[in-house]
Design a protein around this motif. Structure first.
Motif, mmCIF file in Angstrom:
data_model
loop_
_atom_site.group_PDB
_atom_site.id
_atom_site.type_symbol
_atom_site.label_atom_id
_atom_site.label_comp_id
_atom_site.label_asym_id
_atom_site.label_seq_id
_atom_site.Cartn_x
_atom_site.Cartn_y
_atom_site.Cartn_z
ATOM 1 N N UNK A 16 24.283 -4.249 -7.936
ATOM 2 C CA UNK A 16 25.414 -4.762 -7.150
ATOM 3 C C UNK A 16 25.024 -5.122 -5.716
ATOM 4 N N UNK A 17 23.835 -4.722 -5.289
ATOM 5 C CA UNK A 17 23.354 -4.969 -3.928
ATOM 6 C C UNK A 17 21.988 -5.642 -3.997
ATOM 7 N N UNK A 18 21.540 -6.227 -2.880
ATOM 8 C CA UNK A 18 20.173 -6.768 -2.843
ATOM 9 C C UNK A 18 19.139 -5.662 -3.025
ATOM 10 N N UNK A 19 17.885 -6.070 -3.250
ATOM 11 C CA UNK A 19 16.801 -5.110 -3.430
ATOM 12 C C UNK A 19 15.652 -5.428 -2.484
ATOM 13 N N UNK A 20 14.868 -4.387 -2.201
ATOM 14 C CA UNK A 20 13.574 -4.539 -1.538
ATOM 15 C C UNK A 20 12.556 -4.364 -2.648
ATOM 16 N N UNK A 21 11.901 -5.465 -3.006
ATOM 17 C CA UNK A 21 10.932 -5.490 -4.095
ATOM 18 C C UNK A 21 9.552 -5.239 -3.501
ATOM 19 N N UNK A 22 8.929 -4.115 -3.853
ATOM 20 C CA UNK A 22 7.601 -3.760 -3.354
ATOM 21 C C UNK A 22 6.579 -4.093 -4.434
ATOM 22 N N UNK A 23 5.698 -5.026 -4.099
ATOM 23 C CA UNK A 23 4.694 -5.501 -5.044
ATOM 24 C C UNK A 23 3.462 -4.608 -5.024
ATOM 25 N N UNK A 24 3.021 -4.194 -6.188
ATOM 26 C CA UNK A 24 1.775 -3.437 -6.332
ATOM 27 C C UNK A 24 1.743 -2.180 -5.467
ATOM 28 N N UNK A 25 2.782 -1.381 -5.556
ATOM 29 C CA UNK A 25 2.848 -0.113 -4.834
ATOM 30 C C UNK A 25 1.854 0.872 -5.443
ATOM 31 N N UNK A 26 1.130 1.586 -4.610
ATOM 32 C CA UNK A 26 0.177 2.595 -5.094
ATOM 33 C C UNK A 26 0.938 3.881 -5.363
ATOM 34 N N UNK A 27 1.162 4.173 -6.629
ATOM 35 C CA UNK A 27 1.884 5.374 -7.049
ATOM 36 C C UNK A 27 0.883 6.495 -7.283
ATOM 37 N N UNK A 28 1.130 7.649 -6.709
ATOM 38 C CA UNK A 28 0.205 8.778 -6.829
ATOM 39 C C UNK A 28 0.644 9.749 -7.914
ATOM 40 N N UNK A 29 0.836 9.234 -9.131
ATOM 41 C CA UNK A 29 1.279 10.146 -10.183
ATOM 42 C C UNK A 29 0.641 9.901 -11.549
ATOM 43 N N UNK A 30 -0.184 8.888 -11.697
ATOM 44 C CA UNK A 30 -0.740 8.582 -13.018
ATOM 45 C C UNK A 30 -2.186 8.125 -12.929
ATOM 46 N N UNK A 31 -2.762 7.877 -14.088
ATOM 47 C CA UNK A 31 -4.029 7.231 -14.363
ATOM 48 C C UNK A 31 -5.222 7.633 -13.512
ATOM 49 N N UNK A 32 -5.791 6.725 -12.716
ATOM 50 C CA UNK A 32 -7.071 6.948 -12.046
ATOM 51 C C UNK A 32 -6.990 8.088 -11.034
ATOM 52 N N UNK A 33 -7.919 9.011 -11.123
ATOM 53 C CA UNK A 33 -7.934 10.134 -10.193
ATOM 54 C C UNK A 33 -8.816 9.811 -8.996
ATOM 55 N N UNK A 34 -8.451 10.386 -7.850
ATOM 56 C CA UNK A 34 -9.256 10.255 -6.653
ATOM 57 C C UNK A 34 -9.046 11.506 -5.803
ATOM 58 N N UNK A 35 -9.874 11.694 -4.803
ATOM 59 C CA UNK A 35 -9.730 12.842 -3.909
ATOM 60 C C UNK A 35 -8.934 12.442 -2.689
ATOM 61 N N UNK A 36 -7.951 13.255 -2.330
ATOM 62 C CA UNK A 36 -7.164 13.007 -1.128
ATOM 63 C C UNK A 36 -7.936 13.505 0.081
ATOM 64 N N UNK A 37 -7.412 13.221 1.277
ATOM 65 C CA UNK A 37 -8.076 13.673 2.503
ATOM 66 C C UNK A 37 -8.118 15.197 2.588
ATOM 67 N N UNK A 38 -7.247 15.894 1.848
ATOM 68 C CA UNK A 38 -7.256 17.356 1.821
ATOM 69 C C UNK A 38 -8.185 17.900 0.735
ATOM 70 N N UNK A 39 -8.908 17.011 0.045
ATOM 71 C CA UNK A 39 -9.849 17.443 -0.979
ATOM 72 C C UNK A 39 -9.210 17.768 -2.314
ATOM 73 N N UNK A 40 -7.942 17.417 -2.492
ATOM 74 C CA UNK A 40 -7.255 17.684 -3.754
ATOM 75 C C UNK A 40 -7.348 16.454 -4.652
ATOM 76 N N UNK A 41 -7.320 16.686 -5.947
ATOM 77 C CA UNK A 41 -7.328 15.582 -6.900
ATOM 78 C C UNK A 41 -5.917 15.030 -7.013
ATOM 79 N N UNK A 42 -5.803 13.706 -6.993
ATOM 80 C CA UNK A 42 -4.501 13.060 -7.146
ATOM 81 C C UNK A 42 -4.634 11.950 -8.178
#
Length: 165
Positions: free
Chosen positions: A28-54
């Motif tokens: 019912x309202x306009x949207x803010x469409x964010x293209x190619x947002x980096x979601x930190x919840x799936x697939x490829x793992x990497x190390x965060x700046x705190x040394x944790x796996x995300x």
């Protein structure tokens, strides 16, 4: 009312509802469409700046521009930032806690930078913080800081985009 949609979910809703119901009930309202947002919840793992796996994956997100119940006291603004009390919450190092806000005057929308540290850009032009109001039209390109790129889409424009993908 749901305020954040992934592309696949929104496309499914657009194909299972009549166009009238989709525009009236889902968007019912306009949207803010964010293209190619980096979601930190799936697939490829990497190390965060705190040394944790995300986990990370790139997804397209659609944020409905409306006031979230209990989000904040700025009744005339749809706030955008990484802090949880914003109406549109976009986590990310390039997004300030309170980065920008959309304002509606009758049927017209504008975007204002809220004094963010990395700036808000509309059609690649840096907005003057807290002073400049950029008018939004369907397809207006928006960049938050140096990382988040998206577009303002009115409901009909969003439906047309979904049909074209």
């Amino acid at each position: 009312m749901q305020s954040k949609f992934e592309l696949a979910d929104l496309r499914r809703l657009a194909t299972t509802q009549s166009e009238e119901d989709f525009l009236a009930l889902t968007l019912p309202e306009p949207v803010f469409y964010v293209e190619q947002f980096l979601d930190l919840s799936d697939e490829d793992q990497f190390l965060t700046s705190q040394g944790k796996t995300a986990e990370s994956r790139r997804i397209d997100l659609f944020f409905l521009l409306h006031k979230r119940s209990g989000a904040n006291n700025f009744t005339s603004m749809v706030t955008v930032g990484r802090a949880g009390n914003n109406d549109v919450v976009i986590p990310g190092e390039g997004v300030s806690k309170f980065h920008a806000y959309f304002m509606r005057v009758r049927t017209d929308w504008t975007l204002v930078d809220a004094g963010s540290s990395l700036g808000t850009f509309v059609e690649d032009q840096l907005l003057e913080a807290r002073k400049e109001r950029a008018p939004m039209t369907n397809g207006t390109r928006i960049r938050l800081g140096n990382a988040i790129v998206g577009r303002y889409l009115d409901p009909a424009g969003c439906l047309a985009l979904l049909k074209s993908l």
